[in-house]
Design a protein around this motif. Sequence first.
Motif, PDB file in Angstrom:
ATOM      1  N   ARG A 119      21.576   1.489  -2.722  1.00 43.09           N
ATOM      2  CA  ARG A 119      20.935   0.337  -3.365  1.00 43.09           C
ATOM      3  C   ARG A 119      19.956  -0.333  -2.406  1.00 43.09           C
ATOM      4  NH1 ARG A 119      17.726  -2.921  -5.647  1.00 43.09           N
ATOM      5  NH2 ARG A 119      18.318  -5.112  -5.757  1.00 43.09           N
ATOM      6  N   GLY A 120      20.321  -0.428  -1.140  1.00 41.24           N
ATOM      7  CA  GLY A 120      19.444  -1.047  -0.156  1.00 41.24           C
ATOM      8  C   GLY A 120      18.132  -0.314   0.004  1.00 41.24           C
ATOM      9  N   VAL A 121      18.183   1.003   0.000  1.00 40.29           N
ATOM     10  CA  VAL A 121      16.962   1.807   0.132  1.00 40.29           C
ATOM     11  C   VAL A 121      16.074   1.610  -1.090  1.00 40.29           C
ATOM     12  CG1 VAL A 121      16.071   4.170   0.192  1.00 40.29           C
ATOM     13  CG2 VAL A 121      17.971   3.510   1.683  1.00 40.29           C
ATOM     14  N   VAL A 122      16.692   1.585  -2.288  1.00 42.20           N
ATOM     15  CA  VAL A 122      15.920   1.355  -3.511  1.00 42.20           C
ATOM     16  C   VAL A 122      15.251  -0.018  -3.464  1.00 42.20           C
ATOM     17  CG1 VAL A 122      16.127   0.926  -5.996  1.00 42.20           C
ATOM     18  CG2 VAL A 122      17.252   2.914  -4.975  1.00 42.20           C
ATOM     19  N   ALA A 123      16.000  -1.036  -3.007  1.00 40.14           N
ATOM     20  CA  ALA A 123      15.434  -2.382  -2.895  1.00 40.14           C
ATOM     21  C   ALA A 123      14.270  -2.390  -1.905  1.00 40.14           C
ATOM     22  CB  ALA A 123      16.510  -3.366  -2.449  1.00 40.14           C
ATOM     23  N   ALA A 124      14.423  -1.664  -0.804  1.00 42.56           N
ATOM     24  CA  ALA A 124      13.349  -1.593   0.192  1.00 42.56           C
ATOM     25  C   ALA A 124      12.107  -0.907  -0.386  1.00 42.56           C
ATOM     26  CB  ALA A 124      13.836  -0.841   1.432  1.00 42.56           C
ATOM     27  N   ILE A 125      12.340   0.137  -1.193  1.00 45.41           N
ATOM     28  CA  ILE A 125      11.210   0.822  -1.831  1.00 45.41           C
ATOM     29  C   ILE A 125      10.498  -0.115  -2.803  1.00 45.41           C
ATOM     30  CG2 ILE A 125      10.587   2.679  -3.437  1.00 45.41           C
ATOM     31  CD1 ILE A 125      12.827   4.348  -2.147  1.00 45.41           C
ATOM     32  N   TRP A 126      11.284  -0.882  -3.559  1.00 44.06           N
ATOM     33  CA  TRP A 126      10.681  -1.858  -4.462  1.00 44.06           C
ATOM     34  C   TRP A 126       9.896  -2.905  -3.675  1.00 44.06           C
ATOM     35  CZ3 TRP A 126       8.952  -2.408  -9.021  1.00 44.06           C
ATOM     36  CH2 TRP A 126       9.526  -1.754 -10.111  1.00 44.06           C
ATOM     37  N   PHE A 127      10.422  -3.288  -2.512  1.00 48.85           N
ATOM     38  CA  PHE A 127       9.673  -4.217  -1.658  1.00 48.85           C
ATOM     39  C   PHE A 127       8.309  -3.625  -1.311  1.00 48.85           C
ATOM     40  CE2 PHE A 127       8.344  -5.110   2.735  1.00 48.85           C
ATOM     41  CZ  PHE A 127       8.073  -6.466   2.633  1.00 48.85           C
ATOM     42  N   GLY A 128       8.293  -2.330  -0.981  1.00 48.09           N
ATOM     43  CA  GLY A 128       7.031  -1.669  -0.651  1.00 48.09           C
ATOM     44  C   GLY A 128       6.075  -1.646  -1.832  1.00 48.09           C
ATOM     45  N   ILE A 129       6.610  -1.350  -3.031  1.00 46.17           N
ATOM     46  CA  ILE A 129       5.771  -1.311  -4.234  1.00 46.17           C
ATOM     47  C   ILE A 129       5.153  -2.676  -4.505  1.00 46.17           C
ATOM     48  CG2 ILE A 129       5.819  -1.046  -6.747  1.00 46.17           C
ATOM     49  CD1 ILE A 129       8.016   1.079  -6.347  1.00 46.17           C
ATOM     50  N   GLN A 130       5.993  -3.705  -4.468  1.00 44.42           N
ATOM     51  CA  GLN A 130       5.512  -5.059  -4.755  1.00 44.42           C
ATOM     52  C   GLN A 130       4.516  -5.536  -3.694  1.00 44.42           C
ATOM     53  OE1 GLN A 130       6.692  -5.380  -7.944  1.00 44.42           O
ATOM     54  NE2 GLN A 130       7.854  -7.243  -7.637  1.00 44.42           N
ATOM     55  N   THR A 131       4.797  -5.190  -2.438  1.00 43.19           N
ATOM     56  CA  THR A 131       3.897  -5.595  -1.355  1.00 43.19           C
ATOM     57  C   THR A 131       2.544  -4.903  -1.479  1.00 43.19           C
ATOM     58  OG1 THR A 131       5.774  -5.982   0.131  1.00 43.19           O
ATOM     59  CG2 THR A 131       3.616  -5.694   1.163  1.00 43.19           C
ATOM     60  N   TYR A 132       2.568  -3.642  -1.895  1.00 40.54           N
ATOM     61  CA  TYR A 132       1.323  -2.894  -2.106  1.00 40.54           C
ATOM     62  C   TYR A 132       0.470  -3.555  -3.188  1.00 40.54           C
ATOM     63  CZ  TYR A 132      -1.746   0.868  -3.736  1.00 40.54           C
ATOM     64  OH  TYR A 132      -2.834   1.610  -4.137  1.00 40.54           O
ATOM     65  N   LEU A 133       1.117  -3.937  -4.306  1.00 39.79           N
ATOM     66  CA  LEU A 133       0.381  -4.600  -5.385  1.00 39.79           C
ATOM     67  C   LEU A 133      -0.167  -5.952  -4.926  1.00 39.79           C
ATOM     68  CD1 LEU A 133       2.790  -3.779  -8.360  1.00 39.79           C
ATOM     69  CD2 LEU A 133       0.512  -2.822  -7.961  1.00 39.79           C
ATOM     70  N   SER A 150      -9.982  -4.020   3.199  1.00 36.69           N
ATOM     71  CA  SER A 150      -8.972  -3.224   3.900  1.00 36.69           C
ATOM     72  C   SER A 150      -7.582  -3.591   3.363  1.00 36.69           C
ATOM     73  CB  SER A 150      -9.020  -3.474   5.413  1.00 36.69           C
ATOM     74  OG  SER A 150      -7.948  -2.800   6.062  1.00 36.69           O
ATOM     75  N   TRP A 151      -7.134  -2.883   2.325  1.00 34.71           N
ATOM     76  CA  TRP A 151      -5.846  -3.221   1.737  1.00 34.71           C
ATOM     77  C   TRP A 151      -4.701  -2.972   2.718  1.00 34.71           C
ATOM     78  CZ3 TRP A 151      -1.802   0.092   1.339  1.00 34.71           C
ATOM     79  CH2 TRP A 151      -2.046   1.467   1.359  1.00 34.71           C
ATOM     80  N   ILE A 152      -4.893  -2.033   3.646  1.00 35.34           N
ATOM     81  CA  ILE A 152      -3.840  -1.742   4.638  1.00 35.34           C
ATOM     82  C   ILE A 152      -3.585  -2.971   5.504  1.00 35.34           C
ATOM     83  CG2 ILE A 152      -3.230  -0.330   6.641  1.00 35.34           C
ATOM     84  CD1 ILE A 152      -4.814   1.958   5.384  1.00 35.34           C
ATOM     85  N   THR A 153      -4.661  -3.633   5.921  1.00 36.64           N
ATOM     86  CA  THR A 153      -4.520  -4.862   6.724  1.00 36.64           C
ATOM     87  C   THR A 153      -3.725  -5.905   5.957  1.00 36.64           C
ATOM     88  OG1 THR A 153      -6.612  -4.475   7.868  1.00 36.64           O
ATOM     89  CG2 THR A 153      -5.766  -6.746   7.854  1.00 36.64           C
ATOM     90  N   VAL A 157      -0.063  -7.802   6.643  1.00 37.78           N
ATOM     91  CA  VAL A 157       0.007  -9.270   6.697  1.00 37.78           C
ATOM     92  C   VAL A 157       0.979  -9.794   5.646  1.00 37.78           C
ATOM     93  CG1 VAL A 157      -1.282 -11.406   6.301  1.00 37.78           C
ATOM     94  CG2 VAL A 157      -2.297  -9.563   7.668  1.00 37.78           C
ATOM     95  N   PHE A 158       0.841  -9.301   4.426  1.00 37.61           N
ATOM     96  CA  PHE A 158       1.684  -9.762   3.320  1.00 37.61           C
ATOM     97  C   PHE A 158       3.161  -9.406   3.564  1.00 37.61           C
ATOM     98  CE2 PHE A 158       2.634  -9.497  -1.487  1.00 37.61           C
ATOM     99  CZ  PHE A 158       2.909 -10.845  -1.549  1.00 37.61           C
ATOM    100  N   ALA A 159       3.400  -8.215   4.088  1.00 34.46           N
ATOM    101  CA  ALA A 159       4.778  -7.803   4.392  1.00 34.46           C
ATOM    102  C   ALA A 159       5.384  -8.727   5.437  1.00 34.46           C
ATOM    103  CB  ALA A 159       4.793  -6.356   4.882  1.00 34.46           C
ATOM    104  N   ALA A 160       4.621  -9.031   6.479  1.00 38.18           N
ATOM    105  CA  ALA A 160       5.132  -9.892   7.551  1.00 38.18           C
ATOM    106  C   ALA A 160       5.433 -11.297   7.039  1.00 38.18           C
ATOM    107  CB  ALA A 160       4.116  -9.945   8.694  1.00 38.18           C
ATOM    108  N   VAL A 161       4.544 -11.846   6.217  1.00 45.14           N
ATOM    109  CA  VAL A 161       4.753 -13.197   5.675  1.00 45.14           C
ATOM    110  C   VAL A 161       6.022 -13.255   4.823  1.00 45.14           C
ATOM    111  CG1 VAL A 161       3.827 -14.900   4.056  1.00 45.14           C
ATOM    112  CG2 VAL A 161       2.325 -13.866   5.762  1.00 45.14           C
TER     113      VAL A 161
END
Length: 504
Positions: A119-133, A150-153, A157-161
Motif C-alpha cells: 500500500r505504501g508503494v502505491v501511495a508513493a506512486i500516486w504521490f508521483g502522479i499527482q506531483t507530475y500533474l 522546465s517541468w522537471i524543475t 520544487v513541488f515535491a519538496a514543498v
Amino acid sequence: MDTHQQQQETGAPSSREQSHLLEASILPVWKTQRTIGFWGFIWLWIGMAVIIATFQLGAGGVAGLSLAEVVAVIFLANLVLGVVMTLTADIGTEHGLSFSVYLRAPFGLKGTHIPAVSRGVVAAIWFGIQTYLGALALNGIFEYMTGFDSWITWYLVFAAVQIINTALGIRAVELLASVAAPCILAISIWMYYTLDVLAETQGINIWTFAGGEDVSVIGLFFANMAFWSALAVDIPNLTRFLKVPADAKGFCNRNRNVFVAQFIALPATQAWIALIGGVSFIAAGDWNPVSVIQAQGAGFTLVVLLLMVILAQWSTNNAANLIPAALTFVNAGAPRVSYAAALVLAGIVGTMAMPWLILNNLFTFLSYYGALLSAVGGIMVADYYLLRRRRLNVPDLFNPNGQFRFMSGFNPAGLIAWILGGSLAILFLEYAYAVGFLSALIMYWLLMKFWILPRYPQQELTSNFSEEFLASSVDRNWVFDQKQGFRRLSNADTSALQQKREDL
C-alpha cells in the motif's frame, strides 16, 4: 489498575529486539493529541476527493450513460464504500492506531510489511502522479509569465514543498486543506458554467446527451469503489487524529466527525468532479476540462485553472498519499527510519516509478491494486469486528514476543486470505471490490476460527472480550514511555502527563 496493565508495566520494551517495533510517529495517538474536528475532516475529504483522474471517470461514464446516471452511480458507489471506511475508521478513533501497526494483528509482526508496504508503494506512486500533474500546472503558469519552461524543475520544487508541508504535522495538512478545498470548489463551479455555455453554443443539452458506447453501470460502480479502496483500508492514519467526545462509548457518538465527511462530503465532491469531467467530454470530446478551457483563454483564466490543478494535487497528496506511504515505511524500518526520512523516501519511490508513464494506463493500475486492497479491507473488518469485537491488545502490537508473533512473525490466516481473496478479485475484475472484500473476509474468519486461534490464543478473546482492551469508548488512552512501557491511562491522567511533558 487492571491486570493487563500491571503485566505490561513489568516489562517495558527497551531491548534492540523490541525497539524495531517502536517509533514516535506510529505510537497510539492520545485523545488529548487529536486536533481534527468536524469541519477539519470535511475539508480534508473535499481536498482529497478533487483528483484530476476523477474527470476521466465521469467522461468514461457519459460515453454510454446519461450525465444524471453517471452522477447517481458515482454518488451511490461512494456511499457504499463509506460504510467500509467508517468501519475501518474506528480503529483510529477507538485505539489511536495507524493502518500498518494495526495490520500486525491480522498479518503478524513481520507479515504486516507485505500488505502495508505494498500500500505504501502505491501511495508513493500516486504521490508521483499527482506531483507530475501539479508540476505541469506550475510550469504552465511560469512559462506564461516568464517564458521559463522546465517541468522537471517544478516537479522537484513541488515535491519538496509537499514533503516539507506534510513533515510539519497533521495541523499543517489540515490547514492546507481548509484553505485549498473552498478555493477548489469555487473554481470548479466556474468551470462547470463555462463548459455548460460551451455546450450550449453547439446546441448540446448536457442533461439529455446520450453517448453511443457500451458502458456498464455495474462496471462504473465498482471502478469508483476501486478508486478509493486504498483510503478505505488506511483511513485510520487520519481518524486517529480526529477529536472524540468525552462520552465516546457509542459507535455513532465516537465517530460522529467521520459520518458527514465520508457519507456526504466524499460522495458529493466525487460526483461533482466526475460531472465536470462528463460535461467537458460532452462539450468538447475531451475528459480534461482544464485543457478544454485553457485552449480557449489565457491570462487570468489560465492562471486560475492551473492554480486549481496545483491545489487539488497538493491537498490530495498530503493526506491521501504522503502520510500513508511514510507511515508504512516507518513501520517497516523503525526505529532507524524516522517519519521525515520516510516522507523523503516516499518522494523518491514515487519519482522512480516514472508516473508520467503510468498516466497512460491509469485505470488499469487502479483496477489491479484496487482488487488487491479490497481483500485487505475484508480481512480488517473480519479481524476487528467479527473476531475481536473492537477489543485489541495494543501493547502486544509492539512486543516481539507477544501474541501477534504467531508463526515466526507471520499470521498465515491473513496472508492466505489476502492472496486468495486478491486473486479472485483480479479474476473477476469487473466486480473486484465485492469479490475481494467478501471472499477475504470469509476465508480469514474461517482460518482464524478453526486453525490459528486454537494454536495462538488472543487475550482479547480469552478474556471474554474484557473492556480492558478498549480505549476511547471507556475513557482510556494507550500511552507509552521508555521507563514504564505501555499503560492504559484515563483522559484526566493523560492530560496531566501531556502538560507535564510540555512544561519540561
